[in-house]
Motif scaffolding. Structure first.
Motif, PDB file in Angstrom:
ATOM      1  N   ILE A  63       0.837  -1.198   0.000  1.00  0.00           N
ATOM      2  CA  ILE A  63       0.000   0.000   0.000  1.00  0.00           C
ATOM      3  C   ILE A  63       0.871   1.246   0.000  1.00  0.00           C
ATOM      4  CG2 ILE A  63      -1.964  -1.054   1.199  1.00  0.00           C
ATOM      5  CD1 ILE A  63      -0.872   0.260   3.800  1.00  0.00           C
ATOM      6  N   ALA A  64       0.217   2.393  -0.182  1.00  0.00           N
ATOM      7  CA  ALA A  64       0.803   3.686   0.160  1.00  0.00           C
ATOM      8  C   ALA A  64      -0.018   4.248   1.304  1.00  0.00           C
ATOM      9  CB  ALA A  64       0.795   4.630  -1.034  1.00  0.00           C
ATOM     10  N   THR A  65       0.645   4.821   2.301  1.00  0.00           N
ATOM     11  CA  THR A  65      -0.059   5.478   3.400  1.00  0.00           C
ATOM     12  C   THR A  65      -0.004   6.983   3.181  1.00  0.00           C
ATOM     13  OG1 THR A  65       1.907   5.644   4.814  1.00  0.00           O
ATOM     14  CG2 THR A  65       0.581   3.632   4.986  1.00  0.00           C
ATOM     15  N   LEU A  66      -1.063   7.665   3.582  1.00  0.00           N
ATOM     16  CA  LEU A  66      -1.110   9.118   3.458  1.00  0.00           C
ATOM     17  C   LEU A  66      -1.719   9.691   4.719  1.00  0.00           C
ATOM     18  CD1 LEU A  66      -1.975  11.328   0.463  1.00  0.00           C
ATOM     19  CD2 LEU A  66      -3.170  11.717   2.616  1.00  0.00           C
ATOM     20  N   SER A  67      -0.968  10.536   5.401  1.00  0.00           N
ATOM     21  CA  SER A  67      -1.464  11.261   6.570  1.00  0.00           C
ATOM     22  C   SER A  67      -1.625  12.728   6.186  1.00  0.00           C
ATOM     23  CB  SER A  67      -0.496  11.125   7.749  1.00  0.00           C
ATOM     24  OG  SER A  67      -0.368   9.778   8.141  1.00  0.00           O
ATOM     25  N   TYR A  68      -2.830  13.239   6.340  1.00  0.00           N
ATOM     26  CA  TYR A  68      -3.144  14.636   6.026  1.00  0.00           C
ATOM     27  C   TYR A  68      -3.440  15.328   7.353  1.00  0.00           C
ATOM     28  CZ  TYR A  68      -5.723  18.664   4.099  1.00  0.00           C
ATOM     29  OH  TYR A  68      -6.173  19.924   3.797  1.00  0.00           O
ATOM     30  N   ILE A  69      -2.616  16.315   7.689  1.00  0.00           N
ATOM     31  CA  ILE A  69      -2.670  16.951   9.000  1.00  0.00           C
ATOM     32  C   ILE A  69      -3.412  18.283   8.886  1.00  0.00           C
ATOM     33  CG2 ILE A  69      -1.319  17.640  10.993  1.00  0.00           C
ATOM     34  CD1 ILE A  69      -0.958  14.678  10.030  1.00  0.00           C
TER      35      ILE A  69
END
Length: 287
Positions: A63-69
């Protein structure tokens, strides 16, 4: 023709430390929306003292992980030697590929004094051919996220993944996919159209909004049908409201998920665990 709603949900609690988390995807209605197979909403919270939000080092593969803050600061370490810290409005993106260990810690933004946190984490499923590739990593600061004002001064749109009306994210994509953050002012309106066979979902983090003449509440996750059509979003509140809109083309390969791994077969899941315990994902050097 306007798209119809397939289902709505408010997810389930999945708190970590001091963080209040709602797990919205996967849910009892859907395992994925386009390539998106996971969504956690780290709900807004004001912290009165030192936080406990560390997840500790853990592996990913496939997968790719994406954290949007939205608010806060997010510190990232991984076993490929990458390190960065992003602040309110920033993004942490990591392609796990054939295996990586990472550690992310969300805290209040040290550049501000409001002591608040608010964020999202997505998992984006990779096509089988990309699951075997080497890991990649990007830290994107708030000023580098593509953004523009909407017509009639209705609000603004940020392109987190994909493209929209001349804006294009630098985050790599491996299939047709998009993730937008839209903020509508009081009485603002936004209209967007999608072709056949594109999966689309929306999430309202805090306040209500109207989709195609139906009002939904803050905290609701909404998925739409797959027929070609438009989504008309109206804000009838006397204050701004935020919308996450995301999806893409269907993921047509088998999806087998277990723990932190998303692969195409049970055999590949077993191999992911074997390689992790065998040490092939490396180690994080916190120095």
């Amino acid at each position: 023709m306007k798209k119809e709603t397939s289902f709505t949900t408010k997810g389930q609690r999945a708190d970590i430390g001091d963080l209040i988390i709602y797990r919205l995807l996967a849910n009892r209605y859907a395992d994925a929306v386009g390539p998106f197979v996971f969504l956690d909403h780290i709900a807004p919270k004001i912290h009165s003292s030192a936080m406990n939000s560390a997840t500790g080092g853990h592996p990913h593969r496939g997968i790719a992980t994406l954290s949007y803050i939205i608010e806060g600061e997010d510190e990232h370490y991984d076993s490929a030697g990458n390190y960065a810290k992003v602040y309110s409005g920033g993004i942490q993106w990591m392609k796990a590929g054939n295996g990586i260990i990472h550690d992310e810690t969300l805290n209040a933004d040290s550049k501000t004094e409001n002591n608040r946190t608010h964020a999202f984490q997505f998992w984006i499923n990779l096509p089988a051919k990309n699951k075997a590739e080497k890991p990649e990593y990007l830290a994107i600061h708030a000023n580098d996220v593509p953004q523009k004002k909407l017509t009639k001064n209705s609000g603004w749109i940020k392109v987190i993944i994909g493209s929209y009306d001349g804006l294009k994210s630098i985050i790599p994509i491996y299939s047709e996919q998009f993730l937008y953050h839209i903020q509508l002012k009081a009485n603002g309106k936004f209209i967007i159209s999608f072709p056949d066979n594109i999966e689309v979902a929306a999430f309202l983090p805090i306040r209500n909004a109207i989709f195609n003449d139906v009002e939904f509440q803050g905290g609701e996750f909404i998925e739409f049908d797959r027929k070609a059509g438009e989504i008309v979003i109206d804000n009838k509140l006397q204050e701004e409201t935020d919308i996450l809109l995301f999806g893409g083309e269907p993921y047509t390969e088998p999806i087998v998920a277990e723990g932190p791994f998303v692969m195409n077969s049970s055999k590949e899941i077993a191999e992911a665990y074997r390689d992790f315990y065998g040490g092939t994902y490396g180690e994080i050097n916190y120095k």
